[in-house]
Design a protein around this motif. Structure first.
Motif, mmCIF file in Angstrom:
data_model
loop_
_atom_site.group_PDB
_atom_site.id
_atom_site.type_symbol
_atom_site.label_atom_id
_atom_site.label_comp_id
_atom_site.label_asym_id
_atom_site.label_seq_id
_atom_site.Cartn_x
_atom_site.Cartn_y
_atom_site.Cartn_z
ATOM 1 N N ALA A 44 1.422 4.757 0.609
ATOM 2 C CA ALA A 44 1.225 3.313 0.737
ATOM 3 C C ALA A 44 1.007 2.892 2.184
ATOM 4 N N LEU A 45 1.522 3.695 3.120
ATOM 5 C CA LEU A 45 1.394 3.350 4.545
ATOM 6 C C LEU A 45 -0.032 3.501 5.055
ATOM 7 N N ILE A 46 -0.768 4.452 4.515
ATOM 8 C CA ILE A 46 -2.080 4.774 5.083
ATOM 9 C C ILE A 46 -3.030 3.578 5.094
ATOM 10 N N PRO A 47 -3.314 2.949 3.956
ATOM 11 C CA PRO A 47 -4.232 1.802 4.010
ATOM 12 C C PRO A 47 -3.663 0.621 4.788
ATOM 13 N N GLU A 48 -2.326 0.452 4.735
ATOM 14 C CA GLU A 48 -1.699 -0.645 5.483
ATOM 15 C C GLU A 48 -1.905 -0.437 6.983
#
Length: 506
Positions: A44-48
């Motif tokens: 979830a962190l990657i696109p954020e």
């Protein structure tokens, strides 16, 4: 015959070491939960992180490096276990103008200086200010957070191919149904894996993580910011660094308090404040854009995945780099719809639905509802959680002061001989209540001796002392003697130090 007494010796070093071992080293179930939670958060962190990099105007790798170093560092030095810190939108908004006007070098230098500010503020006890954040502001903070998380997903659902919508619906359904089938695999992870496999196998053309930007192919390396080390550079970056430090601490401490409530466990807010500073300094030296606690990812970690230890925080950062460097092509194929579904579910789970239930609103004082509403409106309007918390807290203080001001009361009793009148003052005397105190005495008609009994009152500030001085002055002009009695020790000390010094004497 002798019998040996029970051993009273201290535990062996090995026994003490076993007692200090974290749960995940001895409990396979905890280990599995923490590892899978870290993996879900990393995905979830990657696109954020890429999105926040775009906001800050830097290369996506800068945001991903920041998320990696922040998470790994804070897992060791932070004060709140299982909380996720990484690159955030709030920090990106603060430092974007600096990067736009002066370049990446100044941005990195500001991140390091912000970390220094946070360490200083933490050591000075800024975390203690959290005591002044009322519950209504906290509820407003949580609800506005949920709204912001949902609003951040709206662009991903606008002007996209039609398969995105059924994929989001399928993702939500999977997260609802998975826990009923098995709790071994976190529902968000199951949803992401299934949707990714389906879209790749079926060749469905939908926006993917790779469309957000290129993933880094190597680990970050330490170095100094490319800026001249002069006073001019310091004066340029200092305002941005201070703003970043304050916003980062506000969001981190509020998130830590929220996790405390969810997990029913305490945390060291001072250690968290200093830890955020250390993490930002480390991030700056590794070329990252800085950050703070991420509320959405923390909710995924704690509330959705059930993580409770530092291991999940560490692995979120470690998995992030592994996914980018080793599995970059696979991660790039992840449909954004899967991550949107996860964040929509987080938004729904984060919102305090009980707080807006008609039954709750009927029982809640109007002032509390107003404070909650003001907090939500300010956060949603500005997109800044820190502004909403500050405005909400100030509103709560004003409402409280107004409410308490009405608790101060004055009654009078005249002696039978008519020579003395006693005024009984009850309640809390401070700037809001003492302003009306002067008007509640009958100066023209009172006898020559007036007694003001403050046994049931408390003097809190200089405004109250000034009001009492003004009362004595008005009576003195008419030749009336005034005696103040019944002061408790703190009130007597304050009155003794300030009386006659605020109004020029009698």
């Amino acid at each position: 015959m002798f019998t040996s007494a029970p051993s009273t010796s201290a535990p062996s070093p090995a026994a003490r070491l076993r007692g200090l071992r974290p749960d995940w080293l001895s409990d396979p179930k905890v280990w599995r939960t923490e590892v899978l939670a870290g993996l879900v958060v990393a995905l979830a962190l990657i696109p954020e992180a890429i999105s926040f990099s775009i906001i800050a105007g830097v290369d996506p790798a800068i945001g991903l490096f920041a998320s990696f170093t922040m998470a790994v560092t804070i897992s060791v030095v932070g004060g709140r276990r299982a909380m996720i810190s990484a690159a955030t939108g709030a920090v990106a908004l603060v430092i974007a103008p600096l990067n736009r006007e002066h370049g990446l070098g100044h941005l990195i230098a500001a991140v390091i200086l912000a970390g220094v500010f946070q360490i200083v503020l933490g050591a000075l006890g800024v975390a203690k200010l959290m005591r002044f954040v009322p519950r209504s502001v906290m509820v407003g903070f949580v609800n506005s957070l949920a709204i912001l998380i949902f609003m951040a997903q709206v662009p991903e659902m606008h002007d996209v191919p039609w398969p995105v919508y059924p994929l989001i619906a399928a993702g939500l359904a999977l997260m609802v149904l998975t826990p009923k089938v098995t709790k071994v695999i976190p529902a968000p992870l199951a949803s992401i894996v299934v949707l990714t496999a389906f879209t790749v196998a079926a060749g469905i053309a939908v926006p993917t993580v790779g469309d957000k930007g290129d993933l880094p192919s190597s680990l970050p390396v330490p170095g100094l910011p490319d800026v001249p080390f002069t006073l001019d550079t310091l004066t340029t970056i200092a305002p941005y660094a201070l703003a970043m430090a304050l916003v980062g601490l506000m969001e981190s401490l509020m998130t830590a308090k929220l996790v405390d409530d969810i997990t029913d466990t305490p945390s060291s807010k001072t250690r968290e404040s200093i830890g955020q500073g250390i993490a930002n300094i480390v991030t700056g030296f590794f070329g990252g854009m800085g950050g703070c606690a991420m509320i959405g990812q923390t909710m995924i970690n704690v509330k959705v995945s059930g993580a409770r230890t530092r291991l999940s925080t560490f692995l979120a950062g470690a998995f992030l780099m592994v996914l980018c460097v080793v599995f970059g092509p696979v991660v790039s194929d992840m449909p954004m719809a899967a991550l949107v579904a996860v964040m929509v579910m987080v938004s729904f789970a984060t919102f305090d639905w009980h707080s807006i239930a008609p039954k709750t609103l009927k029982r809640m004082p109007t002032g509390e509802i107003a404070v909650m509403a003001v907090t939500v409106v300010c956060v949603v309007a500005t997109g800044n959680l820190a502004i909403g918390v500050v405005v909400g807290s100030v509103t709560a203080m004003v409402i409280f002061a107004k409410r308490v001001a009405h608790l101060a009361d004055v009654t009078s009793v005249t002696d039978p001989d008519g020579a003395t009148v006693v005024y009984y003052v009850t309640g809390e005397l401070f700037f809001a209540s003492s302003n009306d105190l002067v008007t509640q005495f009958h100066y023209a008609t009172d006898p020559d001796r007036v007694v003001i009994d403050l046994t049931a009152a408390h003097i809190w500030d200089a405004s109250s002392v000034a009001a009492l001085d003004a009362i004595e002055t008005k009576y003195a002009r008419r030749g009336t003697t005034v005696e103040i009695i019944g002061l408790n020790d703190p009130s007597a000390d304050l009155h003794g130090r300030l009386t006659g010094e605020l109004t020029g004497g009698h």
